[in-house]
Design an enzyme around this catalytic site. Structure first.
Site, mmCIF file in Angstrom:
data_model
loop_
_atom_site.group_PDB
_atom_site.id
_atom_site.type_symbol
_atom_site.label_atom_id
_atom_site.label_comp_id
_atom_site.label_asym_id
_atom_site.label_seq_id
_atom_site.Cartn_x
_atom_site.Cartn_y
_atom_site.Cartn_z
ATOM 1 N N CYS A 1 -2.403 9.518 2.660
ATOM 2 C CA CYS A 1 -1.762 8.963 1.447
ATOM 3 C C CYS A 1 -2.784 9.101 0.246
ATOM 4 O O CYS A 1 -2.325 9.336 -0.772
ATOM 5 C CB CYS A 1 -1.647 7.458 1.671
ATOM 6 S SG CYS A 1 -3.121 6.552 2.223
ATOM 7 N N GLU B 1 0.864 -1.083 -0.057
ATOM 8 C CA GLU B 1 0.030 -0.038 0.014
ATOM 9 C C GLU B 1 0.937 1.143 -0.038
ATOM 10 O O GLU B 1 1.455 1.541 1.052
ATOM 11 C CB GLU B 1 -0.961 -0.132 1.272
ATOM 12 C CG GLU B 1 -1.981 -1.242 1.301
ATOM 13 C CD GLU B 1 -3.066 -0.872 0.606
ATOM 14 O OE1 GLU B 1 -3.529 0.228 -0.048
ATOM 15 O OE2 GLU B 1 -3.675 -1.870 -0.036
HETATM 16 P P1 NAD Z 1 8.156 4.817 5.142
HETATM 17 O O1 NAD Z 1 8.164 3.869 3.706
HETATM 18 O O2 NAD Z 1 9.181 5.631 5.459
HETATM 19 O O3 NAD Z 1 7.801 3.655 6.394
HETATM 20 C C1 NAD Z 1 7.013 2.838 6.425
HETATM 21 C C2 NAD Z 1 7.445 1.678 7.102
HETATM 22 O O4 NAD Z 1 8.749 1.034 6.691
HETATM 23 C C3 NAD Z 1 7.807 2.046 8.562
HETATM 24 O O5 NAD Z 1 7.382 1.106 9.504
HETATM 25 C C4 NAD Z 1 9.157 2.011 8.696
HETATM 26 O O6 NAD Z 1 9.711 1.558 9.913
HETATM 27 C C5 NAD Z 1 9.807 0.958 7.751
HETATM 28 N N1 NAD Z 1 10.918 1.294 7.171
HETATM 29 C C6 NAD Z 1 11.480 2.675 6.632
HETATM 30 N N2 NAD Z 1 12.697 2.539 5.917
HETATM 31 C C7 NAD Z 1 12.927 1.071 5.865
HETATM 32 C C8 NAD Z 1 13.933 0.625 5.269
HETATM 33 N N3 NAD Z 1 15.120 1.148 4.670
HETATM 34 N N4 NAD Z 1 14.017 -0.814 5.361
HETATM 35 C C9 NAD Z 1 13.142 -1.552 6.042
HETATM 36 N N5 NAD Z 1 11.816 -0.807 6.561
HETATM 37 C C10 NAD Z 1 11.782 0.490 6.538
HETATM 38 O O7 NAD Z 1 6.559 5.534 4.958
HETATM 39 P P2 NAD Z 1 5.996 6.305 6.079
HETATM 40 O O8 NAD Z 1 6.904 7.743 6.095
HETATM 41 O O9 NAD Z 1 5.696 5.627 7.270
HETATM 42 O O10 NAD Z 1 4.840 6.911 5.374
HETATM 43 C C11 NAD Z 1 4.708 7.833 4.452
HETATM 44 C C12 NAD Z 1 4.478 7.133 3.014
HETATM 45 O O11 NAD Z 1 3.442 5.788 2.998
HETATM 46 C C13 NAD Z 1 4.008 8.097 1.936
HETATM 47 O O12 NAD Z 1 4.381 7.768 0.667
HETATM 48 C C14 NAD Z 1 2.403 7.593 1.859
HETATM 49 O O13 NAD Z 1 1.633 7.976 0.775
HETATM 50 C C15 NAD Z 1 2.417 6.235 2.144
HETATM 51 N N6 NAD Z 1 1.075 5.650 2.653
HETATM 52 C C16 NAD Z 1 0.514 4.909 1.595
HETATM 53 C C17 NAD Z 1 -0.642 4.433 2.414
HETATM 54 C C18 NAD Z 1 -1.772 3.720 1.681
HETATM 55 O O14 NAD Z 1 -2.588 3.006 2.530
HETATM 56 N N7 NAD Z 1 -1.572 3.216 0.604
HETATM 57 C C19 NAD Z 1 -1.059 5.038 3.562
HETATM 58 C C20 NAD Z 1 -0.308 5.742 4.427
HETATM 59 C C21 NAD Z 1 0.916 6.202 3.734
#
Ligand code: NAD
Length: 453
Positions: free
Chosen positions: A243, A209
């Site tokens: 998002c 997602e």
């Molecule tokens: P993110 O990708 O930075 O983090 C998401 C998760 O991944 C966290 O639990 C984090 O600990 C983990 N993570 C971060 N870096 C990592 C790495 N290098 N290796 C492994 N795991 C890692 O995203 P965010 O800042 O929490 O959220 C923002 C993004 O998420 C935006 O792009 C937004 O559009 C998207 N989003 C999508 C939805 C959806 O339902 N489609 C919902 C909310 C947010």
């Protein structure tokens, strides 16, 4: 490694088949519902500490959402889990065919911080309903909400069934090396690719997602007052950290001036302003700095102020933007709304199609031809005509992205399916055995098989 031991315990527990019984699933869904209700204050306080989200927003976009999910599965579990009889084709007669829905096993849910309860617990609830064991790794960026979920779940659920594992990149990297039966990830496209690669090592199925640049398009045939009101709400809710928020606005040139004035009016009316109870802070310094660098002072139509200490950014409308502007290169994920005007509706849709497929798209018009073109021509995860964001609150609709905005979907029955395997069973009668498929073959048998197949 502690988490590896927990996963092994979950694998052993799954093999006992206890999670497959409907009464087991119901008992724990009810337990989670009761815990959320009794700990509502803990959940409210934590999210308020993390980024100043109001009680109203927390209830309407997080708590009520999760409680509705639980209710949905409690009501529909029997029907969802029931084997489905399907037609049996001629060559398999006499026989009958059924699809059995079975849980995938031990699944990993990785959450994002922006709706920390909804985005972590909604997939967990679907996984429980489908009869899986589950490890949840919430986002460490919303630390207080992560702690609140750990407290509620780890104190009350057996870890061999459901467990919250806290941590950031390092811990998630370790988790991703383990073999799960499914990974459900919510977050950025960049990290989504890391998850997908790690999952490929074990051939683990994924739901991703992700995000993207979701447009809101307003034509001269729209009800402009309604459009302005719904766009302002969808964009500045959670200070744009949603998002499916409209990322940018495409507005027909002839109505631009009038429409921007209406947007300004609603921002004021909703009290979307720094310090107001209605308005959320930016989650951290890193995102705050990223966002204020996107504010081109020359392009400010309204807003543009910020408070670094409090991590507030005023709802900001930027006009005279074009497709090459810096703010149009990546998902904004904050309270900045760039506006591009258009003369030709079809050309505007073509421009949107040139970008990566977004998670959402919104069209405001009362013209049926424009609606039809929007739905047929643009590819995006899901969206609304004459509203923003609300499509995800209808659990009869699948929620998910396409292309760069994700793989797979969930909510309602789609969530149940995301965590299930559809096992196909053909049961043949042992009476009546036509010999036609067996060797030795003959010209006569070939003619028969041509007719049959
Ligand atoms: P993110 O990708 O930075 O983090 C998401 C998760 O991944 C966290 O639990 C984090 O600990 C983990 N993570 C971060 N870096 C990592 C790495 N290098 N290796 C492994 N795991 C890692 O995203 P965010 O800042 O929490 O959220 C923002 C993004 O998420 C935006 O792009 C937004 O559009 C998207 N989003 C999508 C939805 C959806 O339902 N489609 C919902 C909310 C947010």
């Amino acid at each position: 490694m502690e988490i590896e031991k927990i996963l092994l315990k979950q694998k052993d527990f799954f093999k006992t088949h206890q999670t497959k019984s409907l009464s087991f699933r119901k008992m724990y869904l009810e337990k989670l519902r009761d815990l959320i209700i009794t700990n509502e204050n803990v959940l409210f306080e934590a999210i308020n500490k993390d980024f100043g989200k109001s009680g109203f927003d927390t209830f309407s976009t997080e708590i009520s959402f999760i409680l509705n999910d639980i209710d949905y599965y409690l009501k529909n579990l029997k029907a969802l889990a029931k084997p489905k009889k399907v037609r049996t084709n001629l060559v398999n007669q006499p026989g009958s065919s059924k699809i059995y829905t079975e849980p995938l096993g031990c699944v990993l849910v990785i959450g994002a911080w922006n709706y920390p309860y909804q985005l972590s617990l909604s997939p967990v609830i679907a996984a429980m309903a489908a009869g899986n064991c589950c490890i949840l790794k919430p986002s460490e960026i919303a630390e207080n909400t992560m702690n609140a979920m750990t407290f509620i779940i780890n104190e009350n659920f057996p870890s061999e069934y459901l467990y919250v594992y806290e941590g950031g990149i390092e811990e998630t990297t370790v988790l991703l090396q383990l073999k799960f039966d499914k990974i459900f990830f919510t977050g950025s496209t960049k990290v989504g690719k890391i998850v997908y690669k790690a999952a490929a090592e074990h051939l683990t199925p994924v739901t991703l997602e992700l995000g993207g640049k979701s447009p809101a398009i307003v034509t001269k045939n729209a009800n402009l007052e309604i459009a302005a009101k719904r766009i302002v709400w969808g964009k500045f809710l959670n200070a744009g950290q949603t998002c499916v928020a409209p990322d940018y606005l495409l507005v027909e040139e002839t109505i631009q001036e009038q429409f921007l004035e209406m947007l300004r009016k609603y921002i004021k009316e909703f009290k979307y302003e720094p310090g107001s109870e209605q308005y959320t802070r930016i989650i951290n310094q890193r995102n705050f700095q990223r966002l204020i660098h996107l504010i081109d002072k020359e392009k400010i139509y309204s807003g543009g102020n910020f408070d670094e200490e409090e991590l507030y950014i005023e709802p900001t409308i930027l006009h005279h933007i074009d497709w090459n502007s810096e703010i149009m290169q990546e998902e904004i994920f904050g309270p900045l709304l760039p506006v591009i005007s258009f003369q030709s509706y079809n050309a505007a849709l073509n421009n949107v199609s040139e970008l990566e497929k977004p998670l959402a798209a919104y069209l405001f018009t009362n013209n049926s031809e424009e609606k039809e073109t929007f739905t047929r021509k643009l590819s995006f995860g899901g969206g609304c005509i004459n509203d923003t964001v609300m499509h995800l609150s209808n659990d009869n609709l699948p929620f998910g992205g396409v292309g760069g905005s994700g793989i797979g979907n969930y909510h309602g029955k789609y969530g149940f399916e995301a965590f299930s395997h559809q096992k196909a069973i053909l049961e043949k009668a042992t009476w009546g055995e036509p010999n036609i498929k067996y060797p030795p073959y003959s010209e006569k048998k070939l003619n028969w098989i041509k007719k049959l197949l």
